[in-house]
Design an enzyme around this catalytic site. Structure first.
Site, PDB file in Angstrom:
ATOM      1  CG  ASN A  65      -7.858  -4.561   7.582  1.00 14.24           C
ATOM      2  OD1 ASN A  65      -6.995  -5.085   8.282  1.00 14.24           O
ATOM      3  ND2 ASN A  65      -7.922  -3.262   7.397  1.00 14.24           N
ATOM      4  CD  GLU A 129      -4.330  -5.489  13.062  1.00 12.28           C
ATOM      5  OE1 GLU A 129      -3.321  -4.784  13.025  1.00 12.28           O
ATOM      6  OE2 GLU A 129      -5.217  -5.432  12.188  1.00 12.28           O
ATOM      7  CD1 TRP A 219      -3.992   5.901   6.245  1.00 11.29           C
ATOM      8  CD2 TRP A 219      -5.646   6.041   4.745  1.00 11.29           C
ATOM      9  NE1 TRP A 219      -4.658   4.689   6.229  1.00 11.29           N
ATOM     10  CE2 TRP A 219      -5.675   4.749   5.317  1.00 11.29           C
ATOM     11  CE3 TRP A 219      -6.596   6.371   3.769  1.00 11.29           C
ATOM     12  CZ2 TRP A 219      -6.609   3.789   4.960  1.00 11.29           C
ATOM     13  CZ3 TRP A 219      -7.532   5.409   3.412  1.00 11.29           C
ATOM     14  CH2 TRP A 219      -7.534   4.129   4.008  1.00 11.29           C
ATOM     15  NE  ARG A 250      -4.951   4.347   9.351  1.00 13.52           N
ATOM     16  CZ  ARG A 250      -6.194   3.972   9.662  1.00 13.52           C
ATOM     17  NH1 ARG A 250      -6.792   4.455  10.732  1.00 13.52           N
ATOM     18  NH2 ARG A 250      -6.866   3.118   8.910  1.00 13.52           N
ATOM     19  CG  ASP A 353       1.796  -2.213  12.494  1.00 12.74           C
ATOM     20  OD1 ASP A 353       1.165  -2.955  11.735  1.00 12.74           O
ATOM     21  OD2 ASP A 353       1.318  -1.185  13.013  1.00 12.74           O
ATOM     22  CG  HIS A 390     -10.401   1.271   4.516  1.00 12.19           C
ATOM     23  ND1 HIS A 390     -10.750   1.589   5.798  1.00 12.19           N
ATOM     24  CD2 HIS A 390      -9.138   0.790   4.582  1.00 12.19           C
ATOM     25  CE1 HIS A 390      -9.732   1.301   6.613  1.00 12.19           C
ATOM     26  NE2 HIS A 390      -8.739   0.791   5.891  1.00 12.19           N
ATOM     27  CB  SER A 441      -6.386  -5.967   0.636  1.00 11.81           C
ATOM     28  OG  SER A 441      -6.273  -6.826   1.752  1.00 11.81           O
TER      29      SER A 441
HETATM   30  C1  LIG Z   1      -3.444   3.433   3.435  1.00  2.00           C
HETATM   31  C2  LIG Z   1      -4.288   2.232   3.272  1.00  2.00           C
HETATM   32  C3  LIG Z   1      -4.185   1.207   4.167  1.00  2.00           C
HETATM   33  C4  LIG Z   1      -4.937   0.067   4.011  1.00  2.00           C
HETATM   34  N1  LIG Z   1      -4.768  -0.946   4.898  1.00  2.00           N
HETATM   35  C5  LIG Z   1      -5.377  -2.113   4.687  1.00  2.00           C
HETATM   36  C6  LIG Z   1      -5.082  -3.225   5.518  1.00  2.00           C
HETATM   37  O1  LIG Z   1      -4.300  -3.126   6.466  1.00  2.00           O
HETATM   38  N2  LIG Z   1      -5.683  -4.401   5.219  1.00  2.00           N
HETATM   39  C7  LIG Z   1      -6.538  -4.552   4.178  1.00  2.00           C
HETATM   40  O2  LIG Z   1      -7.023  -5.659   3.947  1.00  2.00           O
HETATM   41  N3  LIG Z   1      -6.856  -3.498   3.380  1.00  2.00           N
HETATM   42  C8  LIG Z   1      -6.287  -2.293   3.607  1.00  2.00           C
HETATM   43  N4  LIG Z   1      -6.563  -1.233   2.790  1.00  2.00           N
HETATM   44  C9  LIG Z   1      -7.626  -1.367   1.761  1.00  2.00           C
HETATM   45  C10 LIG Z   1      -7.148  -1.922   0.431  1.00  2.00           C
HETATM   46  O3  LIG Z   1      -5.934  -1.390   0.071  1.00  2.00           O
HETATM   47  C11 LIG Z   1      -8.209  -1.587  -0.618  1.00  2.00           C
HETATM   48  O4  LIG Z   1      -9.431  -2.052  -0.139  1.00  2.00           O
HETATM   49  C12 LIG Z   1      -7.962  -2.235  -1.978  1.00  2.00           C
HETATM   50  O5  LIG Z   1      -6.686  -1.933  -2.447  1.00  2.00           O
HETATM   51  C13 LIG Z   1      -9.019  -1.769  -2.984  1.00  2.00           C
HETATM   52  O6  LIG Z   1      -8.803  -2.424  -4.198  1.00  2.00           O
HETATM   53  P1  LIG Z   1      -9.093  -1.716  -5.599  1.00  2.00           P
HETATM   54  O7  LIG Z   1      -8.697  -2.668  -6.650  1.00  2.00           O
HETATM   55  O8  LIG Z   1     -10.450  -1.140  -5.610  1.00  2.00           O
HETATM   56  O9  LIG Z   1      -8.094  -0.449  -5.634  1.00  2.00           O
HETATM   57  P2  LIG Z   1      -6.512  -0.464  -5.733  1.00  2.00           P
HETATM   58  O10 LIG Z   1      -5.945  -1.685  -5.170  1.00  2.00           O
HETATM   59  O11 LIG Z   1      -6.061   0.834  -5.156  1.00  2.00           O
HETATM   60  O12 LIG Z   1      -6.218  -0.474  -7.304  1.00  2.00           O
HETATM   61  C14 LIG Z   1      -6.561   0.580  -8.172  1.00  2.00           C
HETATM   62  C15 LIG Z   1      -5.877   0.329  -9.510  1.00  2.00           C
HETATM   63  O13 LIG Z   1      -6.379   1.219 -10.497  1.00  2.00           O
HETATM   64  C16 LIG Z   1      -5.282   1.740 -11.255  1.00  2.00           C
HETATM   65  N5  LIG Z   1      -5.743   3.020 -11.817  1.00  2.00           N
HETATM   66  C17 LIG Z   1      -6.130   4.129 -11.160  1.00  2.00           C
HETATM   67  N6  LIG Z   1      -6.503   5.085 -12.029  1.00  2.00           N
HETATM   68  C18 LIG Z   1      -6.336   4.553 -13.273  1.00  2.00           C
HETATM   69  C19 LIG Z   1      -6.553   5.049 -14.594  1.00  2.00           C
HETATM   70  N7  LIG Z   1      -7.030   6.261 -14.818  1.00  2.00           N
HETATM   71  N8  LIG Z   1      -6.261   4.246 -15.636  1.00  2.00           N
HETATM   72  C20 LIG Z   1      -5.787   2.975 -15.447  1.00  2.00           C
HETATM   73  N9  LIG Z   1      -5.567   2.455 -14.209  1.00  2.00           N
HETATM   74  C21 LIG Z   1      -5.852   3.233 -13.140  1.00  2.00           C
HETATM   75  C22 LIG Z   1      -4.166   1.837 -10.232  1.00  2.00           C
HETATM   76  O14 LIG Z   1      -2.905   1.933 -10.836  1.00  2.00           O
HETATM   77  C23 LIG Z   1      -4.362   0.521  -9.485  1.00  2.00           C
HETATM   78  O15 LIG Z   1      -3.756  -0.526 -10.185  1.00  2.00           O
HETATM   79  C24 LIG Z   1      -5.847  -0.050   2.934  1.00  2.00           C
HETATM   80  C25 LIG Z   1      -5.984   1.008   2.040  1.00  2.00           C
HETATM   81  C26 LIG Z   1      -5.219   2.148   2.199  1.00  2.00           C
HETATM   82  C27 LIG Z   1      -5.379   3.273   1.227  1.00  2.00           C
END
Ligand SMILES: Cc1cc2nc3c(=O)[nH]c(=O)nc-3n(C[C@H](O)[C@H](O)[C@H](O)COP(=O)(O)OP(=O)(O)OC[C@H]3O[C@@H](n4cnc5c(N)ncnc54)[C@H](O)[C@@H]3O)c2cc1C
Length: 629
Positions: A65, A129, A219, A250, A353, A390, A441
């Site tokens: 995204n 997209e 979601w 959604r 998708d 997000h 992501s």
């Molecule tokens: C449904 C959905 C759809 C999405 N669609 C898109 C998309 O189409 N395109 C796009 O680019 N982005 C999308 N996103 C956004 C993207 O997924 C997030 O921005 C990204 O994953 C955030 O990264 P993060 O590392 O902060 O969290 P995450 O990737 O969620 O990682 C969190 C990590 O923390 C770990 N964790 C959690 N609690 C603990 C704990 N207590 N102890 C140890 N480890 C822990 C988890 O296991 C995980 O490994 C979407 C998100 C969601 C929820």
């Protein structure tokens, strides 16, 4: 024997500890490994799950995204900052958003190098997209990204299936974390010179629409439970935008993504009477200041227009899939063979998708005999989530980069190391860092890289051994494992293990939290509406819940994790309620509506609402918004 005596304690010493194994943590791992090698330092990573499929990207995604396209001159960093500022109704840290935007393309190019298939057009360019989004074959997105992180760090430095519960502090400095294995009876003590928090956002703080055996379907995948917010708050870090939750509209019940339908297929959403709320309710946008006039219309305002239809009884709201597919295929109507081929292609894109990232939506389509080329599907506003990466913005208040500050912003937004929280040695990225939404992501991975580079620089400058008070660690071990003993000692005093006057099981505790949040803080069943009086009542009930958290009982390791997940959620909930209460206006209708302060108040509230918890005291404060771009 008590759990405290049974569990063995393992101590791990490292220079940098990365907590989480998601997109931000994987980015951190790659970058930290590079800089650690140059400086002879050690990096360890700990994830509650297995990195290959952990976090929000576990199931895969169908689009990246955030891609700015700087090299081809498609957009500028300022374009992205403008987009984010408008979408967040003026409340954003421009320095943080710009820092990610200027680095995110490099991250996407790395994904491609590591083997992620990104769709290409006939000229070899990326298939977009939308303006910022790239289409991918993303069912193995997380596996590809995790593999690079694992290769960089080496599996000996990675601790999977260890749930982190608490930060370790040495005065005002973060010096590690404690947690427990969810597979065997081991208590972990991680000692570190710097800690990078990347444990994602939070789901199931609010009551979901799903019930019964569908409960885990939300979601936001069910495994992120507010650990980032809890960890940073408990360490004493200043937090920001705790009121800025995200409500995605959604596909109803299986929460399938709508992006490809709105952006790629150009589908309309209409109410049960065929009316298009985005057209019929356009005048409503006038009420929401300059933000109602921008393009694209902010996500919360788009939600709001649809919600007004629902509140007037005009639901269900439908995604007009059949109309959209027909319209695209119509270009081929004079050639029956080409028409048939195009229809097949569109049909398979529509299914793919969902199969890429929300398989259950395809299962629901199959179960309800839905053929998207023939029949519309219902869409609905989901329950609220906390996902600062997000379209929400909640997270820790972190330092920005020095070179992107204006003369005015520097004093407020910069304190030495990019992405360091207000606590020394504690860094945050992805959902864990606030006021920098729309990183998604790719941006989360890029921000993880930025934070890791800064964290290594911090360790180089502050290379003293962490001082950990083992007496305190011992106390923490007792507290963390207590639910196991409470269950064991009192389980015989009931005929139904789910109901016992001596303990509360984590699932029951979660239901109680969700009910409070749903009814008092503007969840689904209160049409996302709340008020000062409802919030105050909610606070009263949250205080009783907090008191009862001392009585959480766990039958096994899995439930012990559930206990702590729910304590983390409860803190996220309290931060949210307190901040909505503090902000006396409605700025994000469509995310929440404060009925007693129903309007935007630019004069008093075009500011960040921040908070801090110290010695159990919650302090609320306003922070200035600086316009840099
Ligand atoms: C449904 C959905 C759809 C999405 N669609 C898109 C998309 O189409 N395109 C796009 O680019 N982005 C999308 N996103 C956004 C993207 O997924 C997030 O921005 C990204 O994953 C955030 O990264 P993060 O590392 O902060 O969290 P995450 O990737 O969620 O990682 C969190 C990590 O923390 C770990 N964790 C959690 N609690 C603990 C704990 N207590 N102890 C140890 N480890 C822990 C988890 O296991 C995980 O490994 C979407 C998100 C969601 C929820």
């Amino acid at each position: 024997m008590s759990a405290y005596d049974r569990f063995k304690t393992v101590e791990v010493s490292t220079d940098l500890l990365i907590i989480g194994g998601g997109m931000a943590a994987c980015g951190s791992a790659v970058e930290a490994a590079h800089w650690a090698k140059k400086n002879g330092l050690k990096v360890a990573l700990v994830d509650k799950a297995a990195m290959d499929r952990s976090g929000a990207v576990a199931m895969g995604l169908s689009a990246i995204n955030q891609y700015v396209g700087l090299k081809d001159g498609q957009n500028t960093v300022k374009d992205y900052v403008d987009y984010v500022r408008n979408d967040l109704m003026g409340v954003t840290r421009e320095d943080l958003v710009a820092n990610i935007a200027r680095h995110v393309d490099g991250t996407v190019h790395l994904f491609e190098k590591w083997g992620l298939p990104i769709w290409k057009d006939e000229n070899g360019g990326y298939v977009h997209e939308g303006r910022w989004q790239l289409m991918i074959n993303g069912e193995s997105y997380k596996v590809v990204v995790a593999e690079a992180a694992k290769n960089a760090l080496g599996t000996d430095n990675i601790y999977e299936r260890v749930f982190i519960t608490e930060p370790l502090m040495d005065g005002d400095k973060c010096v590690g974390a404690v947690g427990f294995s969810v597979r065997d009876e081991t208590f972990y003590v991680f000692k570190a010179k710097a800690v990078l928090c990347a444990m994602g956002g939070a789901v199931h703080v609010f009551k979901p629409r799903s019930s019964g055996e569908g409960l885990g379907r939300a979601w936001y995948p069910p495994w992120n439970s507010g650990s980032s917010a809890y960890f940073t708050m408990k360490a004493g870090a200043e937090m920001t935008c705790q009121e800025v939750r995200f409500i995605p509209v959604r596909f109803k019940d299986a929460y399938g993504p709508v992006g490809a339908w709105f952006l790629l297929f150009k589908s309309r959403a209409t109410n049960a009477f065929g009316g298009e709320y985005m057209v019929e309710r356009r005048s409503e946008l006038e009420k929401w200041g300059p933000y109602g006039k921008v393009k694209p219309i902010p996500a919360n305002l788009r939600n709001w227009l649809g919600m007004l239809d629902v509140m007037e009884g005009k639901g269900p709201i439908y995604m007009r899939t059949e109309e959209a597919i027909q319209k695209i295929a119509d270009a081929y109507k004079d050639d029956p063979k080409a028409f048939k081929k195009k229809m097949k292609e569109l049909e398979s894109e529509a299914w793919e998708d969902f199969l890429d990232m929300t398989i259950s939506q395809s299962i629901l389509w199959a179960a309800t005999n839905t053929q998207p080329e023939e029949k519309s599907s219902e869409i609905a506003a989901a329950e609220p989530y906390f996902i600062g990466s997000h379209s929400g913005a909640s997270g820790a208040w972190v330092s920005g980069p020095e070179d992107l500050q204006s003369a005015d912003s520097k004093g407020d937004y910069f304190w030495g190391y990019p992405n360091m929280t207000t606590v020394k040695g504690l860094f945050a990225a992805g959902d864990a860092s606030g006021a920098s939404s729309h990183k998604f992501s790719s941006g989360s991975h890029a921000e993880g890289r930025i934070a890791a580079k800064a964290a290594i620089a911090y360790v180089v400058d502050n290379n003293a051994e962490p001082k950990v008070d083992m007496g305190k660690v011992d106390e923490l071990k007792k507290t963390i494992l207590k639910p196991l003993d409470l269950f064991e000692q009192t389980k015989g005093q009931t005929t139904d293990p789910n109901i016992n006057p001596n303990y509360i099981r984590p699932k029951m505790f979660m239901f109680r939290l969700q009910k409070i949040m749903d009814e008092y803080a503007g969840g689904v069943s209160s049409q996302f509406t709340t008020s000062k009086h409802l919030l105050q009542k909610g606070m009263e009930l949250l205080a009783f819940l907090k008191e009862d958290s001392d009585k959480l009982g766990a039958e096994n390791l899995h439930e012990l994790m559930r206990c702590w997940e729910n304590i983390h959620r409860m803190w996220q909930a309290e931060a949210h309620v307190r901040t909505i209460l503090f902000r006396e206006e409605t700025r994000w209708p469509g995310y929440y509506f404060r009925a007693d302060t129903p309007k935007l108040d630019e004069g008093n509230w075009l500011v960040f609402a921040n908070l801090k918890v110290q010695n159990d005291e919650w302090q609320m404060m306003k922070r200035k918004i600086h316009k840099i771009f």
